[in-house]
Design a protein around this motif. Structure first.
Motif, mmCIF file in Angstrom:
data_model
loop_
_atom_site.group_PDB
_atom_site.id
_atom_site.type_symbol
_atom_site.label_atom_id
_atom_site.label_comp_id
_atom_site.label_asym_id
_atom_site.label_seq_id
_atom_site.Cartn_x
_atom_site.Cartn_y
_atom_site.Cartn_z
ATOM 1 N N SER A 4 -1.134 -17.034 -3.698
ATOM 2 C CA SER A 4 -1.855 -17.164 -4.776
ATOM 3 C C SER A 4 -3.445 -16.552 -4.648
ATOM 4 O O SER A 4 -3.275 -15.856 -5.666
ATOM 5 N N HIS A 5 -3.328 -16.942 -3.316
ATOM 6 C CA HIS A 5 -5.030 -16.041 -3.104
ATOM 7 C C HIS A 5 -4.795 -15.708 -1.363
ATOM 8 O O HIS A 5 -5.761 -16.422 -0.584
ATOM 9 N N SER A 6 -4.514 -14.090 -0.976
ATOM 10 C CA SER A 6 -4.561 -13.824 0.335
ATOM 11 C C SER A 6 -3.951 -12.576 0.451
ATOM 12 O O SER A 6 -3.619 -11.486 -0.222
ATOM 13 N N SER A 7 -4.773 -11.906 1.518
ATOM 14 C CA SER A 7 -4.878 -10.578 2.232
ATOM 15 C C SER A 7 -4.651 -9.945 2.955
ATOM 16 O O SER A 7 -3.855 -11.018 3.479
ATOM 17 N N ALA A 8 -4.798 -8.957 3.539
ATOM 18 C CA ALA A 8 -3.759 -8.368 4.276
ATOM 19 C C ALA A 8 -4.686 -8.790 6.091
ATOM 20 O O ALA A 8 -6.094 -7.929 6.082
ATOM 21 N N ARG A 9 -4.174 -9.226 7.052
ATOM 22 C CA ARG A 9 -4.745 -8.941 7.842
ATOM 23 C C ARG A 9 -4.900 -8.030 8.712
ATOM 24 O O ARG A 9 -5.797 -7.851 9.639
ATOM 25 N N ALA A 10 -3.647 -7.207 8.868
ATOM 26 C CA ALA A 10 -4.036 -5.636 9.199
ATOM 27 C C ALA A 10 -5.333 -4.948 8.641
ATOM 28 O O ALA A 10 -6.179 -4.285 10.072
ATOM 29 N N LEU A 11 -5.542 -5.294 8.405
ATOM 30 C CA LEU A 11 -7.038 -4.814 7.717
ATOM 31 C C LEU A 11 -8.657 -6.136 8.096
ATOM 32 O O LEU A 11 -9.329 -5.319 7.926
ATOM 33 N N CYS A 12 -8.164 -7.336 8.016
ATOM 34 C CA CYS A 12 -9.193 -8.316 8.928
ATOM 35 C C CYS A 12 -8.207 -9.523 8.938
ATOM 36 O O CYS A 12 -8.029 -9.673 8.410
ATOM 37 N N ASP A 13 -8.556 -9.314 10.166
ATOM 38 C CA ASP A 13 -7.889 -10.383 11.377
ATOM 39 C C ASP A 13 -8.057 -11.889 10.918
ATOM 40 O O ASP A 13 -8.683 -12.730 11.465
ATOM 41 N N ALA A 14 -7.762 -12.521 9.532
ATOM 42 C CA ALA A 14 -8.319 -13.771 9.596
ATOM 43 C C ALA A 14 -6.555 -14.552 9.628
ATOM 44 O O ALA A 14 -5.942 -14.158 9.428
ATOM 45 N N PRO A 15 -6.637 -15.788 10.319
ATOM 46 C CA PRO A 15 -5.269 -16.222 10.340
ATOM 47 C C PRO A 15 -4.602 -16.644 9.146
ATOM 48 O O PRO A 15 -3.082 -16.845 9.291
ATOM 49 N N ARG A 16 -5.204 -16.980 7.903
ATOM 50 C CA ARG A 16 -4.560 -16.815 6.842
ATOM 51 C C ARG A 16 -4.104 -16.018 6.081
ATOM 52 O O ARG A 16 -3.753 -16.055 4.510
ATOM 53 N N ASN A 17 -4.929 -15.187 6.621
ATOM 54 C CA ASN A 17 -4.381 -13.281 5.904
ATOM 55 C C ASN A 17 -3.193 -12.888 6.200
ATOM 56 O O ASN A 17 -2.247 -13.433 7.625
ATOM 57 N N MET A 18 -2.219 -12.290 5.255
ATOM 58 C CA MET A 18 -1.066 -11.752 6.368
ATOM 59 C C MET A 18 -0.708 -10.669 6.910
ATOM 60 O O MET A 18 -1.092 -9.244 6.149
ATOM 61 N N THR A 19 0.200 -10.608 7.640
ATOM 62 C CA THR A 19 0.776 -9.405 8.519
ATOM 63 C C THR A 19 1.758 -8.672 7.453
ATOM 64 O O THR A 19 1.842 -9.047 6.653
ATOM 65 N N ASP A 20 1.813 -7.618 8.392
ATOM 66 C CA ASP A 20 2.413 -6.339 7.230
ATOM 67 C C ASP A 20 3.793 -6.682 7.327
ATOM 68 O O ASP A 20 4.482 -6.663 5.877
ATOM 69 N N ASP A 21 4.340 -7.636 7.950
ATOM 70 C CA ASP A 21 5.419 -8.211 8.264
ATOM 71 C C ASP A 21 6.113 -9.443 7.126
ATOM 72 O O ASP A 21 6.982 -9.528 6.376
ATOM 73 N N MET A 22 5.216 -10.054 7.240
ATOM 74 C CA MET A 22 4.318 -11.068 5.757
ATOM 75 C C MET A 22 4.452 -10.530 4.854
ATOM 76 O O MET A 22 5.522 -10.776 3.258
ATOM 77 N N LEU A 23 3.986 -9.278 4.618
ATOM 78 C CA LEU A 23 3.865 -8.526 2.749
ATOM 79 C C LEU A 23 5.200 -8.021 2.461
ATOM 80 O O LEU A 23 5.655 -8.385 1.760
ATOM 81 N N LYS B 251 0.625 -0.005 -0.704
ATOM 82 C CA LYS B 251 1.886 0.452 0.164
ATOM 83 C C LYS B 251 2.739 -0.120 0.954
ATOM 84 O O LYS B 251 3.768 0.542 1.476
ATOM 85 N N VAL B 252 2.200 -0.979 1.324
ATOM 86 C CA VAL B 252 2.891 -1.486 2.679
ATOM 87 C C VAL B 252 4.571 -2.838 2.404
ATOM 88 O O VAL B 252 5.453 -2.008 2.221
ATOM 89 N N ALA B 253 4.146 -3.063 0.761
ATOM 90 C CA ALA B 253 5.076 -3.939 0.043
ATOM 91 C C ALA B 253 5.589 -3.111 -1.799
ATOM 92 O O ALA B 253 6.930 -3.646 -1.615
ATOM 93 N N GLY B 254 5.031 -2.708 -1.594
ATOM 94 C CA GLY B 254 4.783 -1.977 -2.239
ATOM 95 C C GLY B 254 4.210 -2.187 -4.632
ATOM 96 O O GLY B 254 3.783 -2.920 -4.358
ATOM 97 N N VAL B 255 3.785 -1.318 -5.284
ATOM 98 C CA VAL B 255 2.821 -1.592 -5.688
ATOM 99 C C VAL B 255 3.540 -2.916 -6.724
ATOM 100 O O VAL B 255 2.648 -3.612 -7.314
ATOM 101 N N ASP B 256 4.628 -3.408 -6.441
ATOM 102 C CA ASP B 256 5.341 -4.225 -7.542
ATOM 103 C C ASP B 256 4.937 -5.203 -7.125
ATOM 104 O O ASP B 256 5.384 -6.392 -7.139
ATOM 105 N N HIS B 257 4.248 -5.276 -5.935
ATOM 106 C CA HIS B 257 4.138 -7.035 -5.609
ATOM 107 C C HIS B 257 3.223 -7.267 -4.501
ATOM 108 O O HIS B 257 2.424 -7.723 -3.560
ATOM 109 N N VAL B 258 2.090 -6.821 -5.272
ATOM 110 C CA VAL B 258 0.241 -7.367 -5.244
ATOM 111 C C VAL B 258 -0.622 -7.620 -6.139
ATOM 112 O O VAL B 258 0.153 -6.659 -7.741
ATOM 113 N N GLY B 259 -1.714 -7.964 -7.014
ATOM 114 C CA GLY B 259 -2.405 -8.623 -8.148
ATOM 115 C C GLY B 259 -3.817 -9.585 -7.337
ATOM 116 O O GLY B 259 -3.685 -8.902 -6.320
#
Ligand SMILES: [Zn+2]
Length: 464
Positions: free
Chosen positions: A266-285, A376-384
């Motif tokens: 519901s409210h998470s960003s990308a770990r590849a761009l900002c290394d916060a433990p509760r952001n999501m890795t590309d594998d998770m995305l 780009k990583v997960a697809g445009v159908d998977h981001v909001g």
């Protein structure tokens, strides 16, 4: 009628911008009509925002934003409703969401976060949860002409057609259910439509990214206990979206293996761009995009707007201020304890905001970078969008000060080449698709009448 004339007259100015010097081919003409007439007519459905007032060159992104059903999946405003007696009709007073900013930002639906501080409300989680739920319903009761309480995807659509903001709720932190599936069911009955399995605290049945490295906190063996799996199954069966924001990586992957429905962050960003433990890795995305059963169209990651999850520079600067801030917070707590007074949480929040304000705001582009990366990583159908408004001490990138600034996101995405259709998906279409699917899976599970979840799914799903 007057509005339609305005739209038609505005089209002439629009055509001047798009008209090619040489005569238009029929294909070009129909494309031009698609690019201008359709958004402008869609825009005409919202009478408060006449197209003719907008400069011709910005008409297109503004019209696309106006034509979208914009859904934000995380605002912590209920804390303000209860603790500050804040009313959505009030001026913002340091917050990011009220009726006026929602109208300016064309916000169509908001999931208000029901978050119970696990330290402050120890022993009273359900009590506080119910007070927060009530506060959301009281706001709807006070503003029936502008707000509609809904609990289904169809309800969101209907409220939007009636030019009202759809009000929904999500629980932030599984500790709210106090280890009780009956409580979970009652929260669903009250209208709660997602739950993050944890907040920054592990709760005994699911682990949090917030304390996973803390050896003094007990953690599960595999990310979810047997009871944790029951919770996920019951959420699937009820039609409550399983929200993996905040959970540890192991809990994340464990949940994705067993969830029959696609999951949301519901409210998470990308770990590849900002290394916060509760952001999501590309594998998770990518895993969220594949979540759900074999026929699922996958889940969605709703980008958090907090500067500390978007910008590495901001994050590094705030880390260096952390020891000093922690000392100041502890001093406030010690003072209160010595005086026999309750811990002044509002003053602690003010103090944290002061420290945050000392760090330069990151540029607006960092927010768009995260949306772009996930697309780009997960697809445009998977981001909001999962702003975290009113929950991040005002620490937002430049240019985003409230919900009124949401149209800037559409403008920036289009400047990066995202189509109108892509933008509408990102702004709310993706979340609505996942919500519909989650409710469909619930109907299927209710028909199956399985007693509980097991590791073995009816389908063979290979996931990391
Ligand atoms: Zn949160």
């Amino acid at each position: 009628m007057i509005c339609l004339l305005n739209v038609l007259s505005s089209l002439f100015s629009t055509f001047r911008v798009y008209t090619h010097p040489k005569p238009m081919s029929s294909a070009h003409l129909s494309r031009t009509l698609l690019l201008t007439v359709v958004p402008a007519l869609l825009c005409a459905q919202t009478p408060n925002h006449p197209v003719h007032n907008m400069p011709a060159k910005t008409i297109y992104p503004a019209a696309v934003h106006r034509s979208a059903l914009v859904i934000d999946t995380h605002a912590d405003t209920p804390q303000r409703f209860v603790d500050e007696h804040f009313d959505l009709a009030d001026p913002l007073r340091g917050g990011q969401l009220n009726l006026d900013s929602a109208r300016k930002g064309n916000l169509g639906a908001e999931f208000f976060s029901i978050w119970v501080d696990p330290e402050q409300y120890k022993g009273q989680y359900a009590h506080r949860t119910l007070e927060l739920i009530d506060s959301v319903k009281q706001q709807v009761a006070r503003h029936r002409d502008k707000l509609e309480f809904v609990a289904t995807p169809a309800g969101i659509d209907l409220a939007h057609r009636e030019h009202k903001m759809a009000v929904l709720m999500g629980i932030e932190g599984g500790h709210s259910i106090e280890n009780s599936i009956p409580l979970l069911r009652q929260y669903y009955a009250l209208g709660v439509r997602y739950m993050t399995l944890t907040w920054t605290n592990s709760n005994g049945w699911a682990d949090s990214s917030g304390d996973i490295d803390d050896t003094t906190v007990p953690h599960t063996k595999e990310g979810l206990t047997e009871f944790g799996k029951d919770v996920v199954y019951e959420m699937n069966r009820l039609g409550m979206m399983v929200d993996i924001s905040h959970v540890s990586d192991r809990t994340f992957f464990r949940t994705l293996v067993i969830s029959r429905a696609p999951v949301i962050a519901s409210h998470s960003s990308a770990r590849a761009l900002c290394d916060a433990p509760r952001n999501m890795t590309d594998d998770m995305l990518r895993a969220v995009a594949r979540s759900g059963g074999p026929n699922s169209r996958g889940g969605v990651v709703q980008v958090n707007f907090y500067s500390g999850f978007l910008s590495q520079a901001y994050r590094d600067a705030s880390k260096s201020l952390e020891p000093e801030m922690k000392k100041a917070v502890q001093a406030l707590k010690d003072q209160a304890i010595a005086a026999g007074k309750p811990i002044p949480y509002d003053e602690i929040e003010k103090l944290q905001r002061q420290y945050g304000d000392r760090i330069p705001r990151p540029p607006f582009s960092v927010l768009i970078d995260h949306i772009d990366h996930i697309a780009k990583v997960a697809g445009v159908d998977h981001v909001g969008l999962g702003s975290d408004f009113d929950g991040i001490s005002g620490q937002l990138p430049e240019g985003i000060n409230s919900a009124a600034d949401l149209p800037k996101i559409t403008e920036a995405l289009m400047a990066r080449g995202y189509s109108a259709e892509d933008c509408r998906k990102i702004l709310g279409g993706n979340l609505l698709r996942v919500f519909r699917e989650v409710q469909q899976v619930a109907r299927e599970l209710q028909a199956e009448n399985r007693p509980r979840i097991t590791d073995k799914q009816p389908f063979d799903k290979v996931q990391k």
